[in-house]
Design a protein around this motif. Structure first.
Motif, PDB file in Angstrom:
ATOM      1  N   LEU A   1     -34.469  42.602   1.405  1.00 14.03           N
ATOM      2  CA  LEU A   1     -35.564  41.909   2.063  1.00 14.03           C
ATOM      3  C   LEU A   1     -36.508  41.393   0.992  1.00 14.03           C
ATOM      4  O   LEU A   1     -36.841  42.124   0.055  1.00 14.03           O
ATOM      5  CB  LEU A   1     -36.309  42.871   2.993  1.00 14.03           C
ATOM      6  N   SER A   2     -36.922  40.158   1.117  1.00 11.19           N
ATOM      7  CA  SER A   2     -37.928  39.614   0.193  1.00 11.19           C
ATOM      8  C   SER A   2     -38.942  38.818   1.004  1.00 11.19           C
ATOM      9  O   SER A   2     -38.596  38.185   2.000  1.00 11.19           O
ATOM     10  CB  SER A   2     -37.296  38.738  -0.881  1.00 11.19           C
ATOM     11  N   PHE A   3     -40.197  38.887   0.579  1.00 11.40           N
ATOM     12  CA  PHE A   3     -41.236  38.140   1.266  1.00 11.40           C
ATOM     13  C   PHE A   3     -42.218  37.569   0.263  1.00 11.40           C
ATOM     14  O   PHE A   3     -42.312  38.015  -0.882  1.00 11.40           O
ATOM     15  CB  PHE A   3     -41.976  39.005   2.295  1.00 11.40           C
ATOM     16  N   ARG A   4     -42.932  36.559   0.728  1.00  9.63           N
ATOM     17  CA  ARG A   4     -43.965  35.926  -0.095  1.00  9.63           C
ATOM     18  C   ARG A   4     -45.068  35.418   0.820  1.00  9.63           C
ATOM     19  O   ARG A   4     -44.802  34.783   1.837  1.00  9.63           O
ATOM     20  CB  ARG A   4     -43.379  34.760  -0.877  1.00  9.63           C
ATOM     21  N   VAL A   5     -46.306  35.719   0.456  1.00 14.99           N
ATOM     22  CA  VAL A   5     -47.492  35.181   1.122  1.00 14.99           C
ATOM     23  C   VAL A   5     -48.347  34.613  -0.003  1.00 14.99           C
ATOM     24  O   VAL A   5     -48.680  35.325  -0.951  1.00 14.99           O
ATOM     25  CB  VAL A   5     -48.265  36.278   1.890  1.00 14.99           C
ATOM     26  N   ALA A   6     -48.680  33.327   0.098  1.00 14.11           N
ATOM     27  CA  ALA A   6     -49.413  32.674  -0.984  1.00 14.11           C
ATOM     28  C   ALA A   6     -50.457  31.716  -0.429  1.00 14.11           C
ATOM     29  O   ALA A   6     -50.283  31.145   0.653  1.00 14.11           O
ATOM     30  CB  ALA A   6     -48.446  31.913  -1.891  1.00 14.11           C
ATOM     31  N   SER A   7     -51.522  31.535  -1.172  1.00 14.89           N
ATOM     32  CA  SER A   7     -52.543  30.553  -0.808  1.00 14.89           C
ATOM     33  C   SER A   7     -51.911  29.176  -0.726  1.00 14.89           C
ATOM     34  O   SER A   7     -50.957  28.879  -1.447  1.00 14.89           O
ATOM     35  CB  SER A   7     -53.644  30.496  -1.870  1.00 14.89           C
ATOM     36  N   GLY A   8     -52.461  28.330   0.126  1.00 18.58           N
ATOM     37  CA  GLY A   8     -51.994  26.950   0.199  1.00 18.58           C
ATOM     38  C   GLY A   8     -52.397  26.187  -1.048  1.00 18.58           C
ATOM     39  O   GLY A   8     -53.360  26.526  -1.724  1.00 18.58           O
ATOM     40  N   THR A   9     -51.666  25.133  -1.339  1.00 16.46           N
ATOM     41  CA  THR A   9     -51.982  24.325  -2.516  1.00 16.46           C
ATOM     42  C   THR A   9     -53.226  23.483  -2.264  1.00 16.46           C
ATOM     43  O   THR A   9     -53.589  23.185  -1.140  1.00 16.46           O
ATOM     44  CB  THR A   9     -50.802  23.407  -2.895  1.00 16.46           C
ATOM     45  N   ALA A  10     -53.878  23.110  -3.358  1.00 13.73           N
ATOM     46  CA  ALA A  10     -55.124  22.338  -3.282  1.00 13.73           C
ATOM     47  C   ALA A  10     -54.830  20.854  -3.097  1.00 13.73           C
ATOM     48  O   ALA A  10     -53.805  20.351  -3.552  1.00 13.73           O
ATOM     49  CB  ALA A  10     -55.936  22.547  -4.556  1.00 13.73           C
ATOM     50  N   TYR A  11     -55.733  20.168  -2.412  1.00 17.14           N
ATOM     51  CA  TYR A  11     -55.650  18.712  -2.298  1.00 17.14           C
ATOM     52  C   TYR A  11     -57.050  18.151  -2.092  1.00 17.14           C
ATOM     53  O   TYR A  11     -57.998  18.883  -1.842  1.00 17.14           O
ATOM     54  CB  TYR A  11     -54.705  18.284  -1.166  1.00 17.14           C
ATOM     55  N   THR A  12     -57.157  16.851  -2.214  1.00 15.09           N
ATOM     56  CA  THR A  12     -58.446  16.175  -2.088  1.00 15.09           C
ATOM     57  C   THR A  12     -58.548  15.518  -0.722  1.00 15.09           C
ATOM     58  O   THR A  12     -57.709  14.707  -0.361  1.00 15.09           O
ATOM     59  CB  THR A  12     -58.590  15.100  -3.190  1.00 15.09           C
ATOM     60  N   GLU A  13     -59.580  15.886   0.041  1.00 11.89           N
ATOM     61  CA  GLU A  13     -59.837  15.243   1.336  1.00 11.89           C
ATOM     62  C   GLU A  13     -60.568  13.930   1.101  1.00 11.89           C
ATOM     63  O   GLU A  13     -61.456  13.854   0.258  1.00 11.89           O
ATOM     64  CB  GLU A  13     -60.717  16.129   2.209  1.00 11.89           C
ATOM     65  N   CYS A  14     -60.188  12.920   1.851  1.00 17.73           N
ATOM     66  CA  CYS A  14     -60.850  11.619   1.757  1.00 17.73           C
ATOM     67  C   CYS A  14     -61.795  11.462   2.934  1.00 17.73           C
ATOM     68  O   CYS A  14     -61.406  11.703   4.077  1.00 17.73           O
ATOM     69  CB  CYS A  14     -59.825  10.497   1.762  1.00 17.73           C
ATOM     70  N   GLY A  15     -63.018  11.044   2.685  1.00 17.62           N
ATOM     71  CA  GLY A  15     -64.007  10.898   3.739  1.00 17.62           C
ATOM     72  C   GLY A  15     -63.913   9.572   4.470  1.00 17.62           C
ATOM     73  O   GLY A  15     -64.339   9.451   5.600  1.00 17.62           O
ATOM     74  N   VAL A  16     -63.339   8.561   3.832  1.00 15.08           N
ATOM     75  CA  VAL A  16     -63.210   7.250   4.448  1.00 15.08           C
ATOM     76  C   VAL A  16     -61.819   7.161   5.073  1.00 15.08           C
ATOM     77  O   VAL A  16     -60.805   7.220   4.380  1.00 15.08           O
ATOM     78  CB  VAL A  16     -63.395   6.130   3.400  1.00 15.08           C
ATOM     79  N   ALA A  17     -61.766   7.022   6.401  1.00 17.19           N
ATOM     80  CA  ALA A  17     -60.472   6.988   7.092  1.00 17.19           C
ATOM     81  C   ALA A  17     -59.745   5.673   6.874  1.00 17.19           C
ATOM     82  O   ALA A  17     -58.536   5.654   6.645  1.00 17.19           O
ATOM     83  CB  ALA A  17     -60.669   7.247   8.581  1.00 17.19           C
ATOM     84  N   GLU A  18     -60.469   4.557   6.921  1.00 20.66           N
ATOM     85  CA  GLU A  18     -59.823   3.255   6.792  1.00 20.66           C
ATOM     86  C   GLU A  18     -59.225   3.072   5.402  1.00 20.66           C
ATOM     87  O   GLU A  18     -59.891   3.232   4.390  1.00 20.66           O
ATOM     88  CB  GLU A  18     -60.829   2.139   7.064  1.00 20.66           C
ATOM     89  N   GLY A  19     -57.940   2.762   5.375  1.00 17.43           N
ATOM     90  CA  GLY A  19     -57.228   2.572   4.117  1.00 17.43           C
ATOM     91  C   GLY A  19     -56.582   3.842   3.590  1.00 17.43           C
ATOM     92  O   GLY A  19     -55.763   3.797   2.683  1.00 17.43           O
ATOM     93  N   ASN A  20     -56.955   5.006   4.137  1.00 20.76           N
ATOM     94  CA  ASN A  20     -56.387   6.280   3.685  1.00 20.76           C
ATOM     95  C   ASN A  20     -55.476   6.921   4.729  1.00 20.76           C
ATOM     96  O   ASN A  20     -55.057   8.060   4.560  1.00 20.76           O
ATOM     97  CB  ASN A  20     -57.511   7.265   3.345  1.00 20.76           C
ATOM     98  N   GLN A  21     -55.152   6.197   5.815  1.00 21.12           N
ATOM     99  CA  GLN A  21     -54.385   6.794   6.910  1.00 21.12           C
ATOM    100  C   GLN A  21     -53.000   7.273   6.463  1.00 21.12           C
ATOM    101  O   GLN A  21     -52.481   8.234   6.999  1.00 21.12           O
ATOM    102  CB  GLN A  21     -54.202   5.800   8.073  1.00 21.12           C
ATOM    103  N   ALA A  22     -52.389   6.619   5.513  1.00 25.82           N
ATOM    104  CA  ALA A  22     -51.027   6.964   5.102  1.00 25.82           C
ATOM    105  C   ALA A  22     -50.985   7.882   3.883  1.00 25.82           C
ATOM    106  O   ALA A  22     -49.913   8.271   3.440  1.00 25.82           O
ATOM    107  CB  ALA A  22     -50.233   5.692   4.812  1.00 25.82           C
ATOM    108  N   VAL A  23     -52.129   8.238   3.330  1.00 29.23           N
ATOM    109  CA  VAL A  23     -52.167   9.075   2.122  1.00 29.23           C
ATOM    110  C   VAL A  23     -51.969  10.541   2.513  1.00 29.23           C
ATOM    111  O   VAL A  23     -52.637  11.039   3.408  1.00 29.23           O
ATOM    112  CB  VAL A  23     -53.504   8.896   1.369  1.00 29.23           C
ATOM    113  N   ILE A  24     -51.027  11.210   1.846  1.00 29.10           N
ATOM    114  CA  ILE A  24     -50.797  12.630   2.115  1.00 29.10           C
ATOM    115  C   ILE A  24     -51.325  13.471   0.964  1.00 29.10           C
ATOM    116  O   ILE A  24     -51.569  12.955  -0.127  1.00 29.10           O
ATOM    117  CB  ILE A  24     -49.301  12.938   2.366  1.00 29.10           C
TER     118      ILE A  24
END
Length: 180
Positions: free
Chosen positions: A95-118
């Motif tokens: 049995l093996s398990f892993r629990v880890a923090s999610g990776t960091a990313y930058t949130e964009c405040g302007v929705a227009e033009g950023n809809q497709a950015v992941i």
């Protein structure tokens, strides 16, 4: 890093580990500025934004990691002559398990033009919500198991196994849109 290795008797052993890391830099890789910050227009000067002068979490940083691996192994000839011995000899489960923090990313405040950015990409338009790589994806969770049974075939050993991945069917978010 903290790690605990323990063996209980002749059949069971396990490892449990925890690590904390604070991975910060002025960019996740040498091209971070070119693919992200150089396209953001500086509102005061009117030109491109200068390269970062302060450190921020790198995109792939996971501050908290908890991992474990456990094995239960019954050797050949275990409790020979008994029903349990004939069923479980040459049987192993891992049995093996892993629990880890999610990776960091930058949130964009302007929705227009950023809809497709992941997450992991740069905002097509300015307007960071809190700062570069200040948001995190949800916690990553995984639990895997492997069952192995050995059979004697003449002078050879044949092993049959079942490898079960993510047996609790955790949903792990690996990317999300930066404006949601």
């Amino acid at each position: 890093d903290v790690r605990l290795d323990r063996r209980f008797g002749q059949l069971f052993n396990g490892t449990l580990g925890y690590s904390f890391q604070s991975a910060k830099s002025t960019g996740s890789d040498p091209y971070s500025y070119l693919s992200f910050g150089s396209r953001v227009v500086n509102q005061l000067a009117g030109g491109n934004t200068l390269p970062p002068q302060a450190t921020a979490p790198v995109a792939l940083s996971r501050p908290h990691n908890l991992v474990g691996a456990f094995a239960l192994t019954f050797p050949n000839g275990w409790n020979k002559g008994t029903t349990m011995g004939s069923v479980f000899q040459n049987f192993s489960t891992f049995l093996s398990f892993r629990v880890a923090s999610g990776t960091a990313y930058t949130e964009c405040g302007v929705a227009e033009g950023n809809q497709a950015v992941i997450s992991g990409g740069g905002c097509a338009r300015a307007g960071f919500v809190r700062g570069i790589n200040s948001a995190r994806l949800p916690t990553f969770k995984n639990l895997d198991m492997r069952f192995v049974k050995g059979f004697g075939v003449g002078r050879s050993q044949l092993n049959v196994y079942l490898d079960a991945r993510n047996i609790l069917n955790f949903t792990n978010v690996l990317a999300e849109f930066v404006v949601t």
